[in-house]
Design an enzyme around this catalytic site. Sequence first.
Site, PDB file in Angstrom:
ATOM      1  N   GLU A  60       0.839  -1.050   0.005  1.00 31.47           N
ATOM      2  CA  GLU A  60       0.032   0.046   0.085  1.00 31.47           C
ATOM      3  C   GLU A  60       0.974   1.270  -0.121  1.00 31.47           C
ATOM      4  O   GLU A  60       0.506   2.157  -0.580  1.00 31.47           O
ATOM      5  CB  GLU A  60      -0.747  -0.219   1.289  1.00 31.47           C
ATOM      6  N   HIS A 129      -9.459  -6.282   9.424  1.00 29.07           N
ATOM      7  CA  HIS A 129     -10.124  -6.008   8.217  1.00 29.07           C
ATOM      8  C   HIS A 129     -11.608  -5.558   8.399  1.00 29.07           C
ATOM      9  O   HIS A 129     -12.493  -5.563   7.356  1.00 29.07           O
ATOM     10  CB  HIS A 129     -10.339  -7.618   7.579  1.00 29.07           C
TER      11      HIS A 129
END
Length: 326
Positions: A60, A129
């Site tokens: 990321e 998550h």
Amino acid sequence: MREITYLEAIRESMSQEMRSNEDVFIMGEDIGIYGGAFGLTNGMIEEFGPERVRNTPISESAISGCAVGAAMTGMRPILEIQFSDFIVIAMDNIVNQAAKMRYMFGGKAKVPMVVRLPSGSGAGFAAQHSQSLEAWMAHIPGLKIVQPSTAYDAKGLMKAAINDDNPVLFYEHKMLYNTKNEVPEEEYEIPLGKADIKKEGSDITIVSTAMMVSRSLEAAAELEKEGISVEVIDPRTLVPLDTETILESVKKTSRVLVAYEAVKRGGYGAEIASMIAESEIFDYLDAPIRRLGGVPTPIPYNPELEKAAVPQVQDIIEECRTLMNK
């Protein structure tokens, strides 16, 4: 009018923009042949090719840096981060670069990028998550924050986000992907910073976001049976925030509940509550402003504990009953 899913509406909006503007492209992990973690980009690589639907390494930090650089040099990247939780790995590029460049260059540099962020709980993905971190991002000047609750809104807001010359964080609640409502086939744009009155009422205003909008509407339907009329306001964008629509509603109803999924402590609902408290509308309140948010715990994996960690329909109903008794 046809009905399509929230997921399909976002895909359609991105595809329409990519057809009309060659500067728009998508990048992210497994978004090509695999179609992304939730299948949202299915079929797009076949239409637009690997140059414009770019699979990236699992980093990321790297892909957010590439997106910032591409945006500053004239492109309009759409960056998919598989789960919104992983934005923390890209924080330096988003917070210290994307958010500040236009200001630091006196408006001569633009950073027109969209960061797509599947967020929220309910799918059993556990603590790493399932978070809702939008309030953290809303604290940063220079970032715009979008949080659509319906397929119709998602399509129009995505178009506005892509065409904006600033970095936009686009929060997509995972549990909304398969929800459907009427969405026109033609292109349309919903301006950032314009709230929507999802239901009109006269006794209580509920300001809610993302998944909490549908739960608020369900709660409102139950409360109507008890003679309590609820107005449901969906801000749609947290930054910029449509304060006028919220304040006008509170002025009418004199009672307000702010409902959001993120942890109550420090959540964006506190910003909305303080905005109301600091406004001229404060004197119209017949009861204290109430906030309903998640409990201060990581999201559990166990489905029953997961539900207990964030507000449900019955929690909203109970809060509204409490407000009416003040």
